[in-house]
Design a protein around this motif. Sequence first.
Motif, PDB file in Angstrom:
ATOM      1  N   PHE A   1       7.419   1.905   6.348  1.00 16.74           N
ATOM      2  CA  PHE A   1       6.776   2.333   7.577  1.00 16.74           C
ATOM      3  C   PHE A   1       5.993   1.150   8.136  1.00 16.74           C
ATOM      4  O   PHE A   1       6.316   0.599   9.168  1.00 16.74           O
ATOM      5  CB  PHE A   1       5.851   3.532   7.347  1.00 16.74           C
ATOM      6  CG  PHE A   1       5.015   3.836   8.562  1.00 16.74           C
ATOM      7  CD1 PHE A   1       5.607   4.158   9.759  1.00 16.74           C
ATOM      8  CD2 PHE A   1       3.641   3.769   8.499  1.00 16.74           C
ATOM      9  CE1 PHE A   1       4.847   4.413  10.892  1.00 16.74           C
ATOM     10  CE2 PHE A   1       2.869   4.028   9.618  1.00 16.74           C
ATOM     11  CZ  PHE A   1       3.471   4.351  10.811  1.00 16.74           C
ATOM     12  N   TRP A   2       4.994   0.726   7.418  1.00 18.22           N
ATOM     13  CA  TRP A   2       4.106  -0.315   7.905  1.00 18.22           C
ATOM     14  C   TRP A   2       4.349  -1.596   7.106  1.00 18.22           C
ATOM     15  O   TRP A   2       3.601  -1.980   6.248  1.00 18.22           O
ATOM     16  CB  TRP A   2       2.659   0.156   7.761  1.00 18.22           C
ATOM     17  CG  TRP A   2       1.651  -0.666   8.460  1.00 18.22           C
ATOM     18  CD1 TRP A   2       1.818  -1.397   9.601  1.00 18.22           C
ATOM     19  CD2 TRP A   2       0.286  -0.856   8.086  1.00 18.22           C
ATOM     20  NE1 TRP A   2       0.651  -2.009   9.945  1.00 18.22           N
ATOM     21  CE2 TRP A   2      -0.302  -1.688   9.030  1.00 18.22           C
ATOM     22  CE3 TRP A   2      -0.486  -0.393   7.047  1.00 18.22           C
ATOM     23  CZ2 TRP A   2      -1.635  -2.070   8.958  1.00 18.22           C
ATOM     24  CZ3 TRP A   2      -1.806  -0.769   6.979  1.00 18.22           C
ATOM     25  CH2 TRP A   2      -2.366  -1.591   7.933  1.00 18.22           C
ATOM     26  N   GLU A   3       5.448  -2.230   7.386  1.00 17.62           N
ATOM     27  CA  GLU A   3       5.814  -3.442   6.687  1.00 17.62           C
ATOM     28  C   GLU A   3       6.321  -4.427   7.736  1.00 17.62           C
ATOM     29  O   GLU A   3       6.995  -4.033   8.685  1.00 17.62           O
ATOM     30  CB  GLU A   3       6.920  -3.146   5.670  1.00 17.62           C
ATOM     31  CG  GLU A   3       7.341  -4.325   4.855  1.00 17.62           C
ATOM     32  CD  GLU A   3       8.408  -3.965   3.824  1.00 17.62           C
ATOM     33  OE1 GLU A   3       8.458  -4.644   2.797  1.00 17.62           O
ATOM     34  OE2 GLU A   3       9.188  -3.028   4.053  1.00 17.62           O
ATOM     35  N   ARG A   4       6.018  -5.690   7.540  1.00 22.95           N
ATOM     36  CA  ARG A   4       6.489  -6.661   8.517  1.00 22.95           C
ATOM     37  C   ARG A   4       8.014  -6.688   8.526  1.00 22.95           C
ATOM     38  O   ARG A   4       8.672  -6.292   7.569  1.00 22.95           O
ATOM     39  CB  ARG A   4       5.922  -8.039   8.226  1.00 22.95           C
ATOM     40  CG  ARG A   4       6.455  -8.659   6.962  1.00 22.95           C
ATOM     41  CD  ARG A   4       5.851 -10.018   6.772  1.00 22.95           C
ATOM     42  NE  ARG A   4       6.305 -10.531   5.480  1.00 22.95           N
ATOM     43  CZ  ARG A   4       5.785 -11.567   4.885  1.00 22.95           C
ATOM     44  NH1 ARG A   4       4.796 -12.211   5.443  1.00 22.95           N
ATOM     45  NH2 ARG A   4       6.246 -11.977   3.729  1.00 22.95           N
TER      46      ARG A   4
ATOM     47  N   ILE B   1      -1.956  -4.707   4.221  1.00 24.51           N
ATOM     48  CA  ILE B   1      -2.690  -5.740   4.954  1.00 24.51           C
ATOM     49  C   ILE B   1      -2.635  -7.069   4.214  1.00 24.51           C
ATOM     50  O   ILE B   1      -2.343  -8.114   4.805  1.00 24.51           O
ATOM     51  CB  ILE B   1      -4.148  -5.301   5.196  1.00 24.51           C
ATOM     52  CG1 ILE B   1      -4.175  -4.151   6.197  1.00 24.51           C
ATOM     53  CG2 ILE B   1      -4.989  -6.477   5.699  1.00 24.51           C
ATOM     54  CD1 ILE B   1      -5.519  -3.474   6.325  1.00 24.51           C
ATOM     55  N   SER B   2      -2.894  -7.037   2.911  1.00 26.78           N
ATOM     56  CA  SER B   2      -2.942  -8.300   2.173  1.00 26.78           C
ATOM     57  C   SER B   2      -1.568  -8.971   2.104  1.00 26.78           C
ATOM     58  O   SER B   2      -1.452 -10.178   2.307  1.00 26.78           O
ATOM     59  CB  SER B   2      -3.510  -8.091   0.772  1.00 26.78           C
ATOM     60  OG  SER B   2      -2.652  -7.290   0.006  1.00 26.78           O
ATOM     61  N   SER B   3      -0.516  -8.205   1.837  1.00 26.28           N
ATOM     62  CA  SER B   3       0.814  -8.801   1.690  1.00 26.28           C
ATOM     63  C   SER B   3       1.471  -9.113   3.025  1.00 26.28           C
ATOM     64  O   SER B   3       2.028 -10.188   3.204  1.00 26.28           O
ATOM     65  CB  SER B   3       1.731  -7.865   0.908  1.00 26.28           C
ATOM     66  OG  SER B   3       1.291  -7.735  -0.411  1.00 26.28           O
TER      67      SER B   3
ATOM     68  N   LYS C   1      -4.554  12.874   2.687  1.00 20.90           N
ATOM     69  CA  LYS C   1      -4.347  12.720   4.130  1.00 20.90           C
ATOM     70  C   LYS C   1      -4.536  11.254   4.534  1.00 20.90           C
ATOM     71  O   LYS C   1      -3.761  10.718   5.326  1.00 20.90           O
ATOM     72  CB  LYS C   1      -5.310  13.622   4.900  1.00 20.90           C
ATOM     73  CG  LYS C   1      -5.107  13.596   6.385  1.00 20.90           C
ATOM     74  CD  LYS C   1      -6.045  14.553   7.085  1.00 20.90           C
ATOM     75  CE  LYS C   1      -5.853  14.491   8.580  1.00 20.90           C
ATOM     76  NZ  LYS C   1      -6.792  15.354   9.291  1.00 20.90           N
ATOM     77  N   HIS C   2      -5.538  10.599   3.973  1.00 27.04           N
ATOM     78  CA  HIS C   2      -5.779   9.190   4.271  1.00 27.04           C
ATOM     79  C   HIS C   2      -4.613   8.330   3.783  1.00 27.04           C
ATOM     80  O   HIS C   2      -4.152   7.432   4.490  1.00 27.04           O
ATOM     81  CB  HIS C   2      -7.097   8.714   3.646  1.00 27.04           C
ATOM     82  CG  HIS C   2      -7.422   7.300   3.992  1.00 27.04           C
ATOM     83  ND1 HIS C   2      -7.043   6.241   3.203  1.00 27.04           N
ATOM     84  CD2 HIS C   2      -8.059   6.777   5.057  1.00 27.04           C
ATOM     85  CE1 HIS C   2      -7.450   5.124   3.765  1.00 27.04           C
ATOM     86  NE2 HIS C   2      -8.073   5.418   4.897  1.00 27.04           N
ATOM     87  N   ARG C   3      -4.121   8.592   2.565  1.00 28.33           N
ATOM     88  CA  ARG C   3      -2.980   7.831   2.042  1.00 28.33           C
ATOM     89  C   ARG C   3      -1.769   7.971   2.965  1.00 28.33           C
ATOM     90  O   ARG C   3      -1.075   7.005   3.237  1.00 28.33           O
ATOM     91  CB  ARG C   3      -2.611   8.294   0.633  1.00 28.33           C
ATOM     92  CG  ARG C   3      -3.440   7.640  -0.451  1.00 28.33           C
ATOM     93  CD  ARG C   3      -2.872   7.859  -1.837  1.00 28.33           C
ATOM     94  NE  ARG C   3      -2.620   9.253  -2.189  1.00 28.33           N
ATOM     95  CZ  ARG C   3      -3.543  10.076  -2.674  1.00 28.33           C
ATOM     96  NH1 ARG C   3      -4.781   9.665  -2.870  1.00 28.33           N
ATOM     97  NH2 ARG C   3      -3.239  11.321  -2.971  1.00 28.33           N
ATOM     98  N   PHE C   4      -1.510   9.189   3.450  1.00 26.89           N
ATOM     99  CA  PHE C   4      -0.362   9.398   4.329  1.00 26.89           C
ATOM    100  C   PHE C   4      -0.551   8.714   5.679  1.00 26.89           C
ATOM    101  O   PHE C   4       0.402   8.206   6.251  1.00 26.89           O
ATOM    102  CB  PHE C   4      -0.088  10.898   4.522  1.00 26.89           C
ATOM    103  CG  PHE C   4       0.907  11.429   3.541  1.00 26.89           C
ATOM    104  CD1 PHE C   4       2.198  11.731   3.943  1.00 26.89           C
ATOM    105  CD2 PHE C   4       0.573  11.611   2.213  1.00 26.89           C
ATOM    106  CE1 PHE C   4       3.133  12.203   3.042  1.00 26.89           C
ATOM    107  CE2 PHE C   4       1.492  12.081   1.300  1.00 26.89           C
ATOM    108  CZ  PHE C   4       2.785  12.380   1.711  1.00 26.89           C
ATOM    109  N   SER C   5      -1.761   8.686   6.179  1.00 27.64           N
ATOM    110  CA  SER C   5      -1.975   8.083   7.502  1.00 27.64           C
ATOM    111  C   SER C   5      -2.030   6.564   7.455  1.00 27.64           C
ATOM    112  O   SER C   5      -1.973   5.915   8.497  1.00 27.64           O
ATOM    113  CB  SER C   5      -3.241   8.645   8.155  1.00 27.64           C
ATOM    114  OG  SER C   5      -4.385   8.242   7.441  1.00 27.64           O
ATOM    115  N   THR C   6      -2.130   5.975   6.264  1.00 32.88           N
ATOM    116  CA  THR C   6      -2.219   4.518   6.160  1.00 32.88           C
ATOM    117  C   THR C   6      -1.166   3.927   5.235  1.00 32.88           C
ATOM    118  O   THR C   6      -1.227   2.749   4.901  1.00 32.88           O
ATOM    119  CB  THR C   6      -3.614   4.092   5.655  1.00 32.88           C
ATOM    120  OG1 THR C   6      -3.839   4.643   4.352  1.00 32.88           O
ATOM    121  CG2 THR C   6      -4.709   4.535   6.596  1.00 32.88           C
ATOM    122  N   SER C   7      -0.178   4.703   4.833  1.00 33.28           N
ATOM    123  CA  SER C   7       0.813   4.244   3.865  1.00 33.28           C
ATOM    124  C   SER C   7       1.746   3.191   4.445  1.00 33.28           C
ATOM    125  O   SER C   7       2.099   3.226   5.626  1.00 33.28           O
ATOM    126  CB  SER C   7       1.647   5.431   3.381  1.00 33.28           C
ATOM    127  OG  SER C   7       2.577   5.006   2.410  1.00 33.28           O
TER     128      SER C   7
END
Length: 143
Positions: free
Chosen positions: A45-48, A86-88, A122-128
């Motif tokens: 989902f959120w990966e470069r 964020i870090s990777s 919920k936080h894990r799902f919204s920022t995974s």
Amino acid sequence: PFSHQSFDMILTTATLEHFYNPFIAFKEMSRVLKPNGILIASGSFWERWHGNSCFHFTPGGLKLLCHFSDLQISDIWSGWGFISSISSHALGLGRFKKYTYLLQRIFDAFLSQIKGPKTAKKHRFSTSGSFGIFARKTTGHNL
């Protein structure tokens, strides 16, 4: 080239984002699964952008693809969290991945203690950074 209903299970991890047309790919996976066959899959989902990644998936997008393909999701989970993302991927610190996963687990445990497990999930799902699914073929008419 596989026959209809020829597999009991399909396992595809960290690949969904590389499908050129996820609707066709999910229909094809459903076609080759036997009735009640299992699909275990995950994708970014959120990966470069990497290699030939074309699409990145939300839980809602995965549910839509499964619904369109006569697959019933029985479980969906979040992959690596925002600290690793964020870090990777934003900062290019992939060599510290082991430590960022540890920091993420500590953060998740802390949030669960302070705000409760439901809020932490919920936080894990919204920022995974990725999501995985366990789905089952619901009918045998997807030929």
